[in-house]
Design an enzyme around this catalytic site. Structure first.
Site, short mmCIF file in Angstrom:
data_model
loop_
_atom_site.label_atom_id
_atom_site.label_comp_id
_atom_site.label_asym_id
_atom_site.label_seq_id
_atom_site.Cartn_x
_atom_site.Cartn_y
_atom_site.Cartn_z
N LYS A 117 1.13 -1.34 -0.15
CA LYS A 117 0.31 -0.19 0.08
C LYS A 117 0.50 0.80 0.04
CE LYS A 117 -3.84 -1.91 3.07
NZ LYS A 117 -4.37 -1.86 4.38
N GLY A 118 1.85 0.86 0.47
CA GLY A 118 3.09 2.29 0.38
C GLY A 118 3.15 3.30 -0.69
N GLU A 143 7.78 1.91 -5.49
CA GLU A 143 7.37 1.73 -4.94
C GLU A 143 8.45 3.02 -3.50
OE1 GLU A 143 6.42 0.21 -2.53
OE2 GLU A 143 8.12 -1.83 -2.26
N ASP A 144 7.79 2.92 -2.10
CA ASP A 144 7.75 3.65 -0.41
C ASP A 144 8.89 3.37 -0.57
OD1 ASP A 144 7.46 1.33 0.22
OD2 ASP A 144 6.18 1.85 1.17
N ASP A 185 14.04 -1.65 1.13
CA ASP A 185 14.98 -1.80 2.66
C ASP A 185 15.54 -3.00 2.76
OD1 ASP A 185 14.86 -1.37 5.48
OD2 ASP A 185 13.42 -2.42 5.75
N PHE A 210 13.21 4.27 11.18
CA PHE A 210 11.84 3.69 11.07
C PHE A 210 10.99 5.03 10.29
CE2 PHE A 210 7.20 1.74 10.78
CZ PHE A 210 7.31 0.28 10.23
N VAL A 211 10.69 4.98 8.99
CA VAL A 211 10.49 6.14 8.67
C VAL A 211 8.22 6.48 8.82
CG1 VAL A 211 12.34 7.06 8.07
CG2 VAL A 211 11.42 5.67 6.32
N ASP A 228 3.42 3.35 6.54
CA ASP A 228 2.85 3.72 7.86
C ASP A 228 3.78 2.66 9.88
OD1 ASP A 228 2.70 0.90 6.38
OD2 ASP A 228 1.68 0.14 8.11
P1 IMP Z 1 12.00 -4.58 2.02
O1 IMP Z 1 12.78 -4.67 2.95
O2 IMP Z 1 13.02 -3.79 0.66
O3 IMP Z 1 11.76 -5.30 1.64
O4 IMP Z 1 11.02 -3.86 1.90
C1 IMP Z 1 9.32 -4.20 2.04
C2 IMP Z 1 8.36 -3.15 2.60
O5 IMP Z 1 8.78 -2.63 4.21
C3 IMP Z 1 8.57 -1.83 1.96
O6 IMP Z 1 7.52 -1.07 0.80
C4 IMP Z 1 7.64 -0.36 3.20
O7 IMP Z 1 5.75 -1.26 2.63
C5 IMP Z 1 7.79 -1.46 4.63
N1 IMP Z 1 8.65 -1.01 4.69
C6 IMP Z 1 10.04 -1.08 5.01
N2 IMP Z 1 10.92 -0.35 5.93
C7 IMP Z 1 10.36 1.14 6.43
C8 IMP Z 1 9.59 2.02 7.32
O8 IMP Z 1 10.96 2.70 7.57
N3 IMP Z 1 8.76 2.06 7.19
C9 IMP Z 1 7.72 2.40 7.07
N4 IMP Z 1 7.59 0.89 6.33
C10 IMP Z 1 8.87 0.17 6.13
#
Ligand code: IMP
Length: 176
Positions: A43-44, A99-100, A103, A152-153, A159
């Protein structure tokens, strides 16, 4: 008014300025006659996608997909799965995954592998944020809004337990 547990990281006007730059860059990089699909990761990415799409001065189409990570919590467990797929075929199209935040990289590594099998004309990533300190999978981000440290943002679509997505600023949150 920002509550106590939030710390301002990037104000809304700076975000808008950067998204405008990214939109201009994308507009000039993709030939106008060739179809470009913006594929938002729910959703981000919804806020970023809405602003980015309007900062792009060439025709685009828009679709969404939704992933979730296996396991519990806010961090990836090491594997992603698709819980809602795109409505449309991407064969022969330029596709920009929107993508938002990248991470660990697990989500986008997975999505790039899945979508590249569908014969798009090109496939690239536009991410509002990049948190490289936690990366587990190598991900090539063609358009990156901001790099953030290992905090964490929330806000601008991101969210914490479902809240704060509507904040216009990006903030760090202290988890209690
Ligand atoms: P990935 O770890 O790159 O697979 O990221 C997966 C998802 O984790 C991202 O699309 C976000 O929705 C969520 N995420 C990772 N870091 C943060 C953060 O700092 N704040 C909010 N959501 C996060």
């Amino acid at each position: 008014m920002i509550e106590n547990r939030l710390q301002l990281i990037i104000p809304a006007d700076r975000i808008q300025q950067r998204v405008a730059e990214m939109g201009a860059q994308i507009s000039s990089d993709y030939p106008e006659a060739e179809p470009l699909l913006l594929a938002g990761v729910l959703k981000g990415a919804w806020v970023f996608l809405a602003d980015l799409a309007r900062a792009i001065s060439r025709p685009v189409t828009i679709d969404f997909l939704h992933t979730s990570s296996y396991g519990e919590g806010n961090t990836s467990s090491g594997e992603a799965k698709l819980v809602r797929d795109l409505d449309t075929s991407i064969e022969g199209m330029h596709v920009l995954l929107v993508e938002d935040i990248v991470d660990t990289g697990v989500t986008l590594d997975y999505l790039m592998r899945v979508l590249s099998q569908r014969r798009p004309r090109s496939l690239a990533i536009a991410s509002f944020l990049d948190k490289p300190s936690r990366r587990q999978r190598q991900v090539d981000i063609r358009y990156r809004g901001f790099e953030v440290p290992n905090q964490f943002v929330v806000g601008y679509g991101l969210d914490f337990a479902g809240s704060y997505r509507n904040l216009p600023d990006l903030c760090a949150i202290r988890e209690e």
